[in-house]
Motif scaffolding. Structure first.
Motif, PDB file in Angstrom:
ATOM      1  N   ARG A  48       0.855  -1.188   0.000  1.00  0.00           N
ATOM      2  CA  ARG A  48       0.000   0.000   0.000  1.00  0.00           C
ATOM      3  C   ARG A  48       0.891   1.238   0.000  1.00  0.00           C
ATOM      4  NH1 ARG A  48      -4.905  -0.723   1.498  1.00  0.00           N
ATOM      5  NH2 ARG A  48      -5.116   1.046   2.900  1.00  0.00           N
ATOM      6  N   TRP A  49       0.355   2.323  -0.522  1.00  0.00           N
ATOM      7  CA  TRP A  49       1.127   3.570  -0.621  1.00  0.00           C
ATOM      8  C   TRP A  49       0.311   4.733  -0.063  1.00  0.00           C
ATOM      9  CZ3 TRP A  49       0.837   8.182  -3.696  1.00  0.00           C
ATOM     10  CH2 TRP A  49       2.031   8.924  -3.758  1.00  0.00           C
ATOM     11  N   LEU A  50       0.873   5.402   0.922  1.00  0.00           N
ATOM     12  CA  LEU A  50       0.164   6.480   1.612  1.00  0.00           C
ATOM     13  C   LEU A  50       0.876   7.810   1.397  1.00  0.00           C
ATOM     14  CD1 LEU A  50      -0.301   4.646   5.042  1.00  0.00           C
ATOM     15  CD2 LEU A  50      -1.674   4.422   2.967  1.00  0.00           C
ATOM     16  N   VAL A  51       0.125   8.880   1.528  1.00  0.00           N
ATOM     17  CA  VAL A  51       0.723  10.217   1.465  1.00  0.00           C
ATOM     18  C   VAL A  51       0.406  10.938   2.774  1.00  0.00           C
ATOM     19  CG1 VAL A  51       0.722  12.456   0.294  1.00  0.00           C
ATOM     20  CG2 VAL A  51       0.478  10.351  -1.044  1.00  0.00           C
ATOM     21  N   ARG A  52       1.440  11.562   3.323  1.00  0.00           N
ATOM     22  CA  ARG A  52       1.270  12.298   4.596  1.00  0.00           C
ATOM     23  C   ARG A  52       1.957  13.651   4.437  1.00  0.00           C
ATOM     24  NH1 ARG A  52       3.917   8.723   8.255  1.00  0.00           N
ATOM     25  NH2 ARG A  52       5.842   9.869   8.227  1.00  0.00           N
TER      26      ARG A  52
END
Ligand code: GLU
Length: 299
Positions: A48-52
């Motif tokens: 999974r790939w998240l942006v913060r």
């Protein structure tokens, strides 16, 4: 030592990666390299790939840069798996962790200025035992006299003797701003991140983060620090060095350049989402240069 902290960590997936820009200026080519590498590495592991958005340092936020980051994510074809989070909305979480650390006597208030620390900025216990009140002071973590080592997937083994090389470090500044080191460790845990991919300029922060994470009982992460894109003055591309903002109208060309800079095989389309899909298919970490700086100059 394990503290009974927030039990927020997601069920550990095999791979959860993230792209975590600070909105202290518009994204530049160095940021794009990181975004591409985090994305391809996560997706090629079926992760999974998240942006913060790391915006705790409110005085350093550059107007318009959060909007530019969001526009770039979209225009360059990146698709996050979760809603993008903003650290400035999560300050209570970091304060809770600080309170837990305080309850365990692992932090203390410190009135030392950078000037008082001397030229190497290594903090030598000056305030550790002064029992200063916490209000309006910087909060430092007591570090033990230990050596922390980790094996970076590109840079190899990296070690620091925490007390000798780094000293007690700040988790909250005197002006009330939560420091990057604390926010990054807490959020990587709460978001269930397993793999950190980022620029080699952050390599020296890693032992601090590993140490803090271990104190908090969080699982250790896997690290990969990418070579940095340099400008023609030999400086790393950065907002401070006035790197050019990414132009969303040039998304295919810039993506192609980033894929090339990471020494990945060429992709043969100019549609950003499909370019990334091909780059994921062809992703080969062993082709990325194992060094701190990339050859060549970038804008
Ligand atoms: N927010 C940091 C930056 O923009 C990156 C933090 C990280 O990847 O750990 O440099």
């Amino acid at each position: 030592m394990t503290l009974p902290l927030l039990k927020g960590g997601k069920d550990a997936a095999n791979y959860v990666g993230r792209f975590a820009p600070s909105p202290t200026g518009p994204l530049h080519f160095g940021s794009l390299l990181t975004a591409v590498a985090t994305y391809c590495d996560a997706r090629s592991h079926n992760g999974r790939w998240l942006v913060r958005i790391e915006d705790t340092d409110i005085p350093r936020i550059y107007p318009g840069s959060e909007a530019h980051i969001l526009r770039c994510i979209d225009a360059f074809g990146f698709i996050p798996d979760e809603e993008i989070i903003f650290q400035k909305d999560r300050l209570d979480l970091y304060e809770n962790v600080l309170a837990e650390l305080q309850a365990q006597d692992l932090v203390y208030a410190c009135q030392c200025t950078r000037k008082m620390l001397g030229s190497n900025h290594i903090y030598q216990d000056n305030c550790r035992n002064l029992q200063l009140p916490f209000a309006n002071q910087a909060i430092r973590l007591k570090v033990a006299d230990v050596e922390i080592c980790f094996t970076d997937r590109l840079q190899g083994q990296h070690c620091s003797a925490l007390k000798r090389d780094l000293g007690d470090f700040v988790l909250k500044r005197r002006d009330g701003i939560i420091n990057y080191q604390l926010a990054v460790v807490v959020d990587d845990y709460l978001q269930g991140v397993t793999h950190v991919v980022r620029g080699a300029d952050l390599l020296d922060n890693t032992e601090r983060q590993i140490y803090l994470g271990a104190l908090l009982g969080y699982p250790r992460l896997d690290y990969m620090h990418l070579p940095l894109a340099m400008n023609d003055q030999g400086q790393k591309l950065s907002k401070q060095n006035l790197a050019q903002a990414l132009d969303i109208n040039q998304a295919p060309q810039l993506l192609q350049q980033a894929i090339h800079a990471l020494q990945q095989p060429k992709v043969d389309t100019d549609h950003p989402e499909i370019m990334l899909a091909q780059a994921i298919e062809q992703w080969d970490v062993s082709r990325i240069p194992h060094q701190i700086e990339l050859q060549g100059h970038y804008l």
